[in-house]
Design a protein around this motif. Structure first.
Motif, PDB file in Angstrom:
ATOM      1  N   SER A  31       0.830  -1.217   0.000  1.00 14.76           N
ATOM      2  CA  SER A  31       0.000   0.000   0.000  1.00 14.76           C
ATOM      3  C   SER A  31       0.857   1.257   0.000  1.00 14.76           C
ATOM      4  O   SER A  31       0.446   2.294  -0.508  1.00 14.76           O
ATOM      5  CB  SER A  31      -0.919   0.023   1.227  1.00 14.76           C
ATOM      6  OG  SER A  31      -1.814  -1.036   1.169  1.00 14.76           O
ATOM      7  N   ASP A  32       2.037   1.170   0.585  1.00 10.51           N
ATOM      8  CA  ASP A  32       2.876   2.357   0.732  1.00 10.51           C
ATOM      9  C   ASP A  32       3.937   2.493  -0.361  1.00 10.51           C
ATOM     10  O   ASP A  32       4.580   3.522  -0.468  1.00 10.51           O
ATOM     11  CB  ASP A  32       3.552   2.334   2.108  1.00 10.51           C
ATOM     12  CG  ASP A  32       4.125   3.683   2.478  1.00 10.51           C
ATOM     13  OD1 ASP A  32       3.438   4.704   2.288  1.00 10.51           O
ATOM     14  OD2 ASP A  32       5.278   3.721   2.938  1.00 10.51           O
ATOM     15  N   SER A  43      -7.970   5.589  -1.347  1.00  5.64           N
ATOM     16  CA  SER A  43      -8.540   4.539  -2.198  1.00  5.64           C
ATOM     17  C   SER A  43      -7.610   3.327  -2.315  1.00  5.64           C
ATOM     18  O   SER A  43      -8.068   2.229  -2.607  1.00  5.64           O
ATOM     19  CB  SER A  43      -8.854   5.090  -3.590  1.00  5.64           C
ATOM     20  OG  SER A  43      -7.668   5.481  -4.263  1.00  5.64           O
ATOM     21  N   ARG A  44      -6.318   3.508  -2.058  1.00  2.00           N
ATOM     22  CA  ARG A  44      -5.377   2.376  -2.121  1.00  2.00           C
ATOM     23  C   ARG A  44      -5.596   1.390  -0.974  1.00  2.00           C
ATOM     24  O   ARG A  44      -5.118   0.264  -1.029  1.00  2.00           O
ATOM     25  CB  ARG A  44      -3.935   2.884  -2.060  1.00  2.00           C
ATOM     26  CG  ARG A  44      -3.535   3.667  -3.297  1.00  2.00           C
ATOM     27  CD  ARG A  44      -2.101   4.030  -3.232  1.00  2.00           C
ATOM     28  NE  ARG A  44      -1.297   2.832  -3.544  1.00  2.00           N
ATOM     29  CZ  ARG A  44      -0.029   2.890  -3.873  1.00  2.00           C
ATOM     30  NH1 ARG A  44       0.603   4.034  -3.919  1.00  2.00           N
ATOM     31  NH2 ARG A  44       0.638   1.790  -4.149  1.00  2.00           N
ATOM     32  N   TYR A  45      -6.304   1.813   0.065  1.00  2.00           N
ATOM     33  CA  TYR A  45      -6.462   0.977   1.252  1.00  2.00           C
ATOM     34  C   TYR A  45      -7.856   0.366   1.396  1.00  2.00           C
ATOM     35  O   TYR A  45      -8.122  -0.320   2.366  1.00  2.00           O
ATOM     36  CB  TYR A  45      -6.176   1.800   2.513  1.00  2.00           C
ATOM     37  CG  TYR A  45      -4.891   2.588   2.457  1.00  2.00           C
ATOM     38  CD1 TYR A  45      -3.687   1.993   2.173  1.00  2.00           C
ATOM     39  CD2 TYR A  45      -4.898   3.955   2.683  1.00  2.00           C
ATOM     40  CE1 TYR A  45      -2.515   2.720   2.108  1.00  2.00           C
ATOM     41  CE2 TYR A  45      -3.722   4.694   2.633  1.00  2.00           C
ATOM     42  CZ  TYR A  45      -2.537   4.071   2.346  1.00  2.00           C
ATOM     43  OH  TYR A  45      -1.387   4.792   2.289  1.00  2.00           O
ATOM     44  N   GLU A  46      -8.744   0.633   0.452  1.00  2.00           N
ATOM     45  CA  GLU A  46     -10.147   0.263   0.669  1.00  2.00           C
ATOM     46  C   GLU A  46     -10.395  -1.237   0.764  1.00  2.00           C
ATOM     47  O   GLU A  46     -11.385  -1.645   1.361  1.00  2.00           O
ATOM     48  CB  GLU A  46     -11.050   0.895  -0.382  1.00  2.00           C
ATOM     49  CG  GLU A  46     -10.814   0.451  -1.797  1.00  2.00           C
ATOM     50  CD  GLU A  46     -11.658   1.241  -2.789  1.00  2.00           C
ATOM     51  OE1 GLU A  46     -12.107   0.626  -3.755  1.00  2.00           O
ATOM     52  OE2 GLU A  46     -11.866   2.434  -2.584  1.00  2.00           O
ATOM     53  N   LEU A  47      -9.540  -2.084   0.232  1.00  2.00           N
ATOM     54  CA  LEU A  47      -9.750  -3.527   0.309  1.00  2.00           C
ATOM     55  C   LEU A  47      -9.158  -4.158   1.569  1.00  2.00           C
ATOM     56  O   LEU A  47      -9.337  -5.339   1.822  1.00  2.00           O
ATOM     57  CB  LEU A  47      -9.162  -4.216  -0.928  1.00  2.00           C
ATOM     58  CG  LEU A  47      -9.793  -3.806  -2.263  1.00  2.00           C
ATOM     59  CD1 LEU A  47      -9.083  -4.511  -3.422  1.00  2.00           C
ATOM     60  CD2 LEU A  47     -11.282  -4.095  -2.278  1.00  2.00           C
ATOM     61  N   LEU A  48      -8.468  -3.355   2.371  1.00  2.00           N
ATOM     62  CA  LEU A  48      -7.831  -3.877   3.582  1.00  2.00           C
ATOM     63  C   LEU A  48      -8.824  -4.019   4.724  1.00  2.00           C
ATOM     64  O   LEU A  48      -9.757  -3.238   4.852  1.00  2.00           O
ATOM     65  CB  LEU A  48      -6.688  -2.951   4.012  1.00  2.00           C
ATOM     66  CG  LEU A  48      -5.558  -2.735   3.006  1.00  2.00           C
ATOM     67  CD1 LEU A  48      -4.561  -1.736   3.553  1.00  2.00           C
ATOM     68  CD2 LEU A  48      -4.881  -4.045   2.664  1.00  2.00           C
ATOM     69  N   THR A  82     -16.530  -1.235   9.586  1.00  2.00           N
ATOM     70  CA  THR A  82     -15.412  -0.753   8.766  1.00  2.00           C
ATOM     71  C   THR A  82     -15.465   0.750   8.546  1.00  2.00           C
ATOM     72  O   THR A  82     -14.467   1.448   8.758  1.00  2.00           O
ATOM     73  CB  THR A  82     -15.402  -1.489   7.405  1.00  2.00           C
ATOM     74  OG1 THR A  82     -15.300  -2.887   7.658  1.00  2.00           O
ATOM     75  CG2 THR A  82     -14.248  -1.041   6.550  1.00  2.00           C
ATOM     76  N   GLU A  83     -16.612   1.274   8.132  1.00  4.12           N
ATOM     77  CA  GLU A  83     -16.728   2.705   7.842  1.00  4.12           C
ATOM     78  C   GLU A  83     -16.493   3.547   9.086  1.00  4.12           C
ATOM     79  O   GLU A  83     -15.809   4.563   9.035  1.00  4.12           O
ATOM     80  CB  GLU A  83     -18.107   3.046   7.251  1.00  4.12           C
ATOM     81  CG  GLU A  83     -18.383   2.419   5.907  1.00  4.12           C
ATOM     82  CD  GLU A  83     -18.819   0.959   6.019  1.00  4.12           C
ATOM     83  OE1 GLU A  83     -19.325   0.539   7.092  1.00  4.12           O
ATOM     84  OE2 GLU A  83     -18.613   0.230   5.031  1.00  4.12           O
ATOM     85  N   GLU A  84     -17.053   3.102  10.204  1.00  7.27           N
ATOM     86  CA  GLU A  84     -16.892   3.844  11.454  1.00  7.27           C
ATOM     87  C   GLU A  84     -15.433   3.821  11.920  1.00  7.27           C
ATOM     88  O   GLU A  84     -14.884   4.852  12.312  1.00  7.27           O
ATOM     89  CB  GLU A  84     -17.800   3.240  12.527  1.00  7.27           C
ATOM     90  CG  GLU A  84     -17.778   3.990  13.840  1.00  7.27           C
ATOM     91  CD  GLU A  84     -18.665   3.335  14.892  1.00  7.27           C
ATOM     92  OE1 GLU A  84     -18.604   3.793  16.051  1.00  7.27           O
ATOM     93  OE2 GLU A  84     -19.402   2.376  14.576  1.00  7.27           O
ATOM     94  N   PHE A  85     -14.802   2.667  11.841  1.00 10.21           N
ATOM     95  CA  PHE A  85     -13.402   2.536  12.241  1.00 10.21           C
ATOM     96  C   PHE A  85     -12.520   3.469  11.408  1.00 10.21           C
ATOM     97  O   PHE A  85     -11.681   4.199  11.930  1.00 10.21           O
ATOM     98  CB  PHE A  85     -12.932   1.093  12.072  1.00 10.21           C
ATOM     99  CG  PHE A  85     -11.470   0.891  12.350  1.00 10.21           C
ATOM    100  CD1 PHE A  85     -11.004   0.775  13.642  1.00 10.21           C
ATOM    101  CD2 PHE A  85     -10.550   0.832  11.305  1.00 10.21           C
ATOM    102  CE1 PHE A  85      -9.651   0.599  13.913  1.00 10.21           C
ATOM    103  CE2 PHE A  85      -9.201   0.651  11.560  1.00 10.21           C
ATOM    104  CZ  PHE A  85      -8.756   0.536  12.864  1.00 10.21           C
ATOM    105  N   ARG A  86     -12.733   3.458  10.104  1.00 11.54           N
ATOM    106  CA  ARG A  86     -11.920   4.275   9.209  1.00 11.54           C
ATOM    107  C   ARG A  86     -12.134   5.763   9.447  1.00 11.54           C
ATOM    108  O   ARG A  86     -11.187   6.540   9.435  1.00 11.54           O
ATOM    109  CB  ARG A  86     -12.201   3.906   7.761  1.00 11.54           C
ATOM    110  CG  ARG A  86     -11.707   2.511   7.460  1.00 11.54           C
ATOM    111  CD  ARG A  86     -12.054   2.048   6.092  1.00 11.54           C
ATOM    112  NE  ARG A  86     -11.540   0.685   5.931  1.00 11.54           N
ATOM    113  CZ  ARG A  86     -11.431   0.071   4.772  1.00 11.54           C
ATOM    114  NH1 ARG A  86     -11.791   0.673   3.663  1.00 11.54           N
ATOM    115  NH2 ARG A  86     -10.950  -1.148   4.718  1.00 11.54           N
TER     116      ARG A  86
END
Length: 148
Positions: A31-32, A43-48, A82-86
Motif C-alpha cells: 500500500s505504501d 482509495s489504495r487501502y479500501e480492500l484492507l 469498517t466505515e466507522e473505524f476508518r
C-alpha cells in the motif's frame, strides 16, 4: 506491483530463515510503495481489513509502525464497523501535528473533507515552531551564552 511483491517475498523469506519476522505486513508494504510522502491516497487501502488498514495508514503518515501501546489501544477498535473505524482513525490522524507540519494531504477520502487553506497551513507552521525537538536543535546552534 508484481516486482514489489517479489521483493517483499524474498526479504520475508530471508528474515524467516534467520529466525526473524518482517515488521510490515505485505498489504501494508504494498500500500505504501511508490507513494508521494505528502499524499495519502485513501482509495489504495479500501480492500484492507481494519488491522491492516490501521497499519497502512499509520505507516503512510508517520513513516514507521505504531508503538505497542498505540497498537493495543487501536486493537480494541478493530471490531468496529469498517466505515466507522476508518472515519475515527482518519479523523485522529488528520488532526495530528505530523500531518499539519508535513502538509500531508489525504485524497480520495470518502469519509470527510480535510481542512485546507491558509489557516491550516499557519497551524502547521505553528506546530513546527513549537515542536520541542526542533527548538532543541535550533538552540544547540546558538552561542553558549544565548543557550544558557
Amino acid at each position: 506491483m508484481q516486482v514489489y511483491e517479489g521483493i517483499y517475498d524474498v526479504v520475508a523469506d530471508n528474515l524467516e530463515k534467520a529466525g526473524r519476522k518482517f515488521a510490515y505486513g505485505k498489504s501494508t508494504f504494498l500500500s505504501d510503495v511508490a507513494n508521494h510522502p505528502q499524499i495519502v491516497d485513501i482509495s489504495r487501502y479500501e480492500l484492507l481489513k481494519n488491522p491492516q488498514y490501521f497499519q497502512a495508514v499509520y505507516v503512510a503518515v508517520y513513516r514507521r509502525l505504531p508503538e505497542k501501546k498505540t497498537e493495543r489501544a487501536w486493537r480494541n477498535r478493530y471490531g468496529m464497523r469498517t466505515e466507522e473505524f476508518r472515519r475515527v482513525l482518519l479523523k485522529e490522524v488528520v488532526n495530528s501535528s505530523v500531518v499539519a507540519i508535513n502538509h500531508i494531504q489525504f485524497i480520495n477520502n470518502p469519509y470527510f473533507e480535510q481542512r485546507r487553506g491558509i489557516r491550516y497551513r499557519l497551524f502547521g507552521l505553528l506546530y513546527g515552531l513549537t515542536d520541542k525537538s526542533s527548538l532543541r536543535e535550533f538552540g544547540k546552534k546558538l552561542p553558549v551564552p544565548v543557550q544558557n
